[in-house]
Design a protein around this motif. Structure first.
Motif, PDB file in Angstrom:
ATOM      1  N   CYS A 245     -51.397 -33.496 -77.649  1.00  0.00           N
ATOM      2  CA  CYS A 245     -52.287 -32.963 -77.367  1.00  0.00           C
ATOM      3  C   CYS A 245     -52.424 -32.410 -75.817  1.00  0.00           C
ATOM      4  O   CYS A 245     -53.544 -31.590 -75.147  1.00  0.00           O
ATOM      5  CB  CYS A 245     -53.846 -34.295 -77.630  1.00  0.00           C
ATOM      6  SG  CYS A 245     -53.808 -34.261 -79.750  1.00  0.00           S
ATOM      7  N   TYR A 246     -51.954 -33.192 -75.288  1.00  0.00           N
ATOM      8  CA  TYR A 246     -51.523 -33.159 -73.519  1.00  0.00           C
ATOM      9  C   TYR A 246     -51.371 -32.317 -73.171  1.00  0.00           C
ATOM     10  O   TYR A 246     -51.606 -31.326 -72.174  1.00  0.00           O
ATOM     11  CB  TYR A 246     -50.980 -34.188 -72.251  1.00  0.00           C
ATOM     12  CG  TYR A 246     -50.342 -33.742 -71.441  1.00  0.00           C
ATOM     13  CD1 TYR A 246     -51.470 -34.568 -70.077  1.00  0.00           C
ATOM     14  CD2 TYR A 246     -48.992 -34.295 -70.900  1.00  0.00           C
ATOM     15  CE1 TYR A 246     -51.378 -34.079 -69.525  1.00  0.00           C
ATOM     16  CE2 TYR A 246     -48.548 -33.331 -70.744  1.00  0.00           C
ATOM     17  CZ  TYR A 246     -49.905 -33.782 -68.814  1.00  0.00           C
ATOM     18  OH  TYR A 246     -49.740 -33.021 -67.336  1.00  0.00           O
ATOM     19  N   GLU A 247     -49.871 -31.945 -74.326  1.00  0.00           N
ATOM     20  CA  GLU A 247     -48.990 -30.537 -73.879  1.00  0.00           C
ATOM     21  C   GLU A 247     -49.817 -29.113 -74.281  1.00  0.00           C
ATOM     22  O   GLU A 247     -49.389 -28.680 -73.967  1.00  0.00           O
ATOM     23  CB  GLU A 247     -48.333 -30.840 -74.159  1.00  0.00           C
ATOM     24  CG  GLU A 247     -46.677 -31.693 -74.125  1.00  0.00           C
ATOM     25  CD  GLU A 247     -46.011 -31.339 -72.732  1.00  0.00           C
ATOM     26  OE1 GLU A 247     -46.002 -30.261 -72.522  1.00  0.00           O
ATOM     27  OE2 GLU A 247     -45.323 -32.346 -72.453  1.00  0.00           O
ATOM     28  N   ARG A 248     -51.006 -29.554 -75.068  1.00  0.00           N
ATOM     29  CA  ARG A 248     -51.565 -28.257 -75.522  1.00  0.00           C
ATOM     30  C   ARG A 248     -52.138 -27.552 -74.831  1.00  0.00           C
ATOM     31  O   ARG A 248     -52.638 -26.750 -74.257  1.00  0.00           O
ATOM     32  CB  ARG A 248     -52.337 -28.496 -76.657  1.00  0.00           C
ATOM     33  CG  ARG A 248     -52.798 -27.745 -77.052  1.00  0.00           C
ATOM     34  CD  ARG A 248     -52.468 -27.199 -79.222  1.00  0.00           C
ATOM     35  NE  ARG A 248     -54.227 -28.162 -79.732  1.00  0.00           N
ATOM     36  CZ  ARG A 248     -55.041 -28.554 -79.006  1.00  0.00           C
ATOM     37  NH1 ARG A 248     -55.958 -27.550 -78.724  1.00  0.00           N
ATOM     38  NH2 ARG A 248     -56.231 -28.847 -79.790  1.00  0.00           N
ATOM     39  N   LEU A 249     -53.304 -28.899 -73.832  1.00  0.00           N
ATOM     40  CA  LEU A 249     -54.369 -28.359 -73.140  1.00  0.00           C
ATOM     41  C   LEU A 249     -53.909 -28.740 -71.791  1.00  0.00           C
ATOM     42  O   LEU A 249     -55.112 -28.080 -70.875  1.00  0.00           O
ATOM     43  CB  LEU A 249     -55.516 -29.662 -73.392  1.00  0.00           C
ATOM     44  CG  LEU A 249     -55.951 -29.565 -74.931  1.00  0.00           C
ATOM     45  CD1 LEU A 249     -56.285 -31.017 -75.317  1.00  0.00           C
ATOM     46  CD2 LEU A 249     -56.907 -28.382 -75.418  1.00  0.00           C
ATOM     47  N   LYS A 250     -52.943 -28.914 -71.351  1.00  0.00           N
ATOM     48  CA  LYS A 250     -52.619 -28.976 -69.558  1.00  0.00           C
ATOM     49  C   LYS A 250     -52.870 -28.108 -69.055  1.00  0.00           C
ATOM     50  O   LYS A 250     -52.963 -27.495 -67.736  1.00  0.00           O
ATOM     51  CB  LYS A 250     -51.314 -29.992 -69.179  1.00  0.00           C
ATOM     52  CG  LYS A 250     -49.919 -28.936 -70.295  1.00  0.00           C
ATOM     53  CD  LYS A 250     -48.647 -29.828 -69.693  1.00  0.00           C
ATOM     54  CE  LYS A 250     -47.861 -28.786 -69.517  1.00  0.00           C
ATOM     55  NZ  LYS A 250     -46.459 -29.398 -69.539  1.00  0.00           N
ATOM     56  N   SER A 251     -52.408 -26.366 -70.009  1.00  0.00           N
ATOM     57  CA  SER A 251     -52.302 -25.325 -69.048  1.00  0.00           C
ATOM     58  C   SER A 251     -54.105 -24.473 -69.339  1.00  0.00           C
ATOM     59  O   SER A 251     -53.726 -23.341 -68.674  1.00  0.00           O
ATOM     60  CB  SER A 251     -51.109 -24.983 -69.968  1.00  0.00           C
ATOM     61  OG  SER A 251     -51.194 -24.634 -71.053  1.00  0.00           O
ATOM     62  N   ARG A 252     -54.651 -25.086 -69.826  1.00  0.00           N
ATOM     63  CA  ARG A 252     -55.330 -24.029 -69.769  1.00  0.00           C
ATOM     64  C   ARG A 252     -56.507 -23.878 -68.265  1.00  0.00           C
ATOM     65  O   ARG A 252     -56.108 -24.951 -68.038  1.00  0.00           O
ATOM     66  CB  ARG A 252     -56.570 -25.322 -70.112  1.00  0.00           C
ATOM     67  CG  ARG A 252     -56.856 -25.065 -71.443  1.00  0.00           C
ATOM     68  CD  ARG A 252     -56.725 -24.100 -72.418  1.00  0.00           C
ATOM     69  NE  ARG A 252     -58.656 -24.210 -73.155  1.00  0.00           N
ATOM     70  CZ  ARG A 252     -59.081 -24.349 -73.400  1.00  0.00           C
ATOM     71  NH1 ARG A 252     -58.785 -24.956 -75.121  1.00  0.00           N
ATOM     72  NH2 ARG A 252     -60.382 -24.594 -73.564  1.00  0.00           N
ATOM     73  N   PRO A 253     -56.437 -22.813 -68.460  1.00  0.00           N
ATOM     74  CA  PRO A 253     -57.767 -23.008 -66.386  1.00  0.00           C
ATOM     75  C   PRO A 253     -58.593 -24.010 -66.026  1.00  0.00           C
ATOM     76  O   PRO A 253     -59.519 -24.003 -67.434  1.00  0.00           O
ATOM     77  CB  PRO A 253     -58.731 -21.299 -66.834  1.00  0.00           C
ATOM     78  CG  PRO A 253     -57.475 -20.629 -67.865  1.00  0.00           C
ATOM     79  CD  PRO A 253     -57.213 -22.133 -68.892  1.00  0.00           C
ATOM     80  N   GLY A 254     -58.695 -24.180 -64.943  1.00  0.00           N
ATOM     81  CA  GLY A 254     -59.969 -24.920 -64.258  1.00  0.00           C
ATOM     82  C   GLY A 254     -59.151 -26.831 -65.333  1.00  0.00           C
ATOM     83  O   GLY A 254     -60.619 -27.483 -65.467  1.00  0.00           O
ATOM     84  N   VAL A 255     -58.199 -27.149 -65.592  1.00  0.00           N
ATOM     85  CA  VAL A 255     -57.839 -28.270 -66.173  1.00  0.00           C
ATOM     86  C   VAL A 255     -58.332 -28.930 -65.369  1.00  0.00           C
ATOM     87  O   VAL A 255     -58.109 -29.014 -63.452  1.00  0.00           O
ATOM     88  CB  VAL A 255     -56.532 -28.455 -66.973  1.00  0.00           C
ATOM     89  CG1 VAL A 255     -55.605 -28.875 -66.026  1.00  0.00           C
ATOM     90  CG2 VAL A 255     -56.812 -29.555 -67.630  1.00  0.00           C
TER      91      VAL A 255
END
Length: 438
Positions: A86-96
Motif C-alpha cells: 500500500c505504501y509503495e503504491r500511494l507514496k508517489s501521489r502528488p501532495g502526499v
C-alpha cells in the motif's frame, strides 16, 4: 489536418496542465486500514474516524486554508507485506502528506523507507518506542505515547493501588501479549521496572491473531499472578476476557494497553468483562464540539463513513485525533512555508516537529476535554505521555484514575540507549542543531 492535430494537442496539454494544477491544490492523505480479518472490529472505527475528520474539514472549513484534502484508503488486513505494498503504491501521489500505518509491524518495515522517501510516519500510541528521539528518528512521530510509556504508567498505577511501588516487591505480574513486534515492544520497560521494584515478570505470548488462548490462560491459572497486563488487539482482547472468566481470573486484576480498551473488546463479553481496566489516551462520547461538528457536517448530510452510533466511540475518537494532528501539522507547516499551499512531506515533517497544541488551541479545534495539550520539538517526537485508566462496568467504560504520566527519568535513558543502538546499526549520525532549524 495539421492545424486540427495542433488544436487537439493543445487541448490535451491544456487538460493535462489543468489536471496537474488541480492535483497540485490537493493535500493527499494515504489511509492504510484494515476492514477485513480478525482485526477489523478495531481497525474499522479507527479508519472511519480518520475519513470523517477529513470530510468534516473539507465541508466546514473548505480544507486547510483553502487547500482541499483528498484521500485514498488501502486495505492491509494488518499484514506487514500488504502494508508495504500500500505504501509503495500511494507514496508517489502528488501532495502526499504522511503515512499512518495503523500497525507496529508495518511501522518497523517502513521506518527505513520513509527516511529515503522523505515522508513522515505518524504512529500515535504505537510503533518504535525509541523513535521518541527525534535526533535519530527524523521521520517517525510516536505522538501521545509509546508502549514504554504505556507500560510505565500501568506499573505506576498498580504500585499506587498497592500502597507504593515498594509494595510490588515479591509480586507476580504476567504480560499476556500478542506475539508480534507490537506485543514485544513493552518488554524492555517492564524488565527494567521489575529490576527496580523486585516483582516477578512472567511473559506469556499469544500466537496471532489470538483466537486460541487456552494454553496461555492455563499458565495464568498455574502461576496465579497478582496482576495480568493485556497487550492485545482485535479478537485477541475479547478472547482473553472470555478465557479469564472461564479460568476464574479476576477481571479487576487485569489491565490492558490503550489498544485493548475499546467497545469491541468488551461488548460481546458484557457482564463477564466487568471490572476489567485499560489505559485510554482520549475520552469517548458524543458531547465534544468536534463530534457535534462531525454529526452536523458529515453524518447529517448522509456522508458518514460508518454508522452514526459509532461516532464518538473510543477508537473512532482516536482516529479523529490522529487525523486532526495530521491536518494541524499541515497547517503549522503552511505558517512557515506558505498559507494556502500544498505542503510536501518534508514540510509536513517540520510541522509535526513544531506542533504547539495548548488548551486554547484544542478548545478552538473542538477537542476540549478529549485529549491533553501536546507540544513537539526536534528532540521530542512524542509531545506528551498522558493517559488514564478506565474500567468496564458491564455496560460502559468509566474513568477510574487521574491522568497518569510516564516517568521520564526511566524512559529517557532507555530511549537514548535504544536510539544510539539503532543509529549505530544504520550508520546514522545524530542531527545537529542546524538540522533542527531546517
Amino acid at each position: 489536418m495539421n492545424h486540427l492535430r495542433s488544436l487537439a494537442l493543445g487541448a490535451t496539454l491544456l487538460a493535462a496542465a489543468t489536471g496537474a494544477f488541480a492535483q497540485a491544490k490537493e493535500q493527499f492523505f494515504p489511509l492504510l486500514a484494515y476492514r477485513t480479518g480478525p482485526y477489523a472490529p478495531n481497525g474499522t472505527p479507527w479508519a472511519n474516524g480518520k475519513q470523517d475528520y477529513i470530510k468534516m474539514i473539507n465541508a466546514r472549513d473548505g480544507g486547510i486554508n483553502g487547500v482541499k484534502i483528498t484521500f485514498e484508503e488501502c486495505e492491509t488486513g494488518y499484514a506487514t507485506d500488504k502494508g508495504v505494498e500500500c505504501y509503495e503504491r500511494l507514496k508517489s501521489r502528488p501532495g502526499v502528506t504522511l503515512i499512518d500505518p495503523q500497525a507496529t509491524g508495518i511501522t518497523f518495515a517502513l521506518t527505513d523507507k520513509v527516511a529515503a522517501d522523505k515522508i513522515p510516519l505518524l504512529t500515535l500510541g504505537y510503533g518504535l518506542s525509541a523513535s521518541q528521539d527525534g535526533n535519530v528518528f527524523k521521520w517517525n512521530f510516536p505522538l501521545m505515547g509509546s508502549y514504554w510509556t504505556a507500560a510505565d504508567m500501568l506499573i505506576q498505577h498498580i504500585g499506587k493501588k498497592e500502597g507504593g511501588l515498594d509494595k510490588l516487591k515479591g509480586k507476580k505480574i504476567a504480560l499476556v501479549y500478542h506475539d508480534s513486534p507490537f506485543g514485544k515492544e513493552p518488554i524492555p520497560l517492564l524488565e527494567e521496572r521489575a529490576k527496580m521494584h523486585g516483582f516477578e515478570l512472567t511473559k506469556i505470548p499469544v500466537t496471532a491473531p489470538g483466537v486460541e488462548q487456552k494454553s496461555a490462560w492455563l499458565q495464568v491459572r498455574q502461576q496465579r499472578p497478582d496482576y495480568v497486563l493485556l497487550w492485545g488487539w482485535g479478537v485477541m482482547n475479547s478472547t482473553a476476557l472470555k478465557e479469564a472468566q472461564a479460568t476464574g481470573y479476576p477481571r479487576e486484576k487485569m489491565y490492558g494497553v490503550w489498544w485493548a480498551g475499546a467497545e469491541p473488546d468488551v461488548k460481546d463479553v458484557g457482564e463477564g468483562a466487568k471490572g476489567y481496566n485499560a489505559l485510554n489516551l482520549n475520552t469517548s462520547g458524543q458531547s465534544p464540539k468536534v463530534i457535534q461538528d462531525i454529526l452536523k457536517y458529515v453524518h447529517d448530510k448522509g456522508q458518514g463513513t460508518g454508522p452514526k452510533e459509532e461516532v464518538g466511540t473510543v477508537l473512532y475518537t482516536r482516529g479523529l485525533i490522529i487525523q486532526m494532528l495530521g491536518v494541524e501539522a499541515v497547517r503549522r507547516a503552511q505558517e512557515r512555508f506558505g498559507k494556502g499551499k500544498v505542503m510536501t512531506g518534508e514540510q509536513v515533517r517540520w510541522g509535526l516537529e513544531n506542533l504547539a497544541l495548548d488548551q486554547k488551541k484544542l478548545d478552538a479545534l473542538g477537542f476540549s476535554g478529549v485529549m491533553r495539550p501536546l507540544s513537539t520539538s526536534c528532540q521530542d517526537h512524542m509531545g506528551s505521555t498522558w493517559a488514564r485508566v478506565h474500567t468496564w462496568d458491564g455496560a460502559k467504560w468509566a474513568f477510574s484514575s487521574d491522568w497518569l504520566q510516564a516517568d521520564e527519568q526511566i524512559i529517557k535513558p532507555m530511549v537514548k540507549v535504544a536510539a544510539d543502538k539503532y543509529a549505530g546499526e544504520k550508520k546514522l549520525t545524530r542531527r545537529t542543531p542546524a538540522d533542527c532549524q531546517s
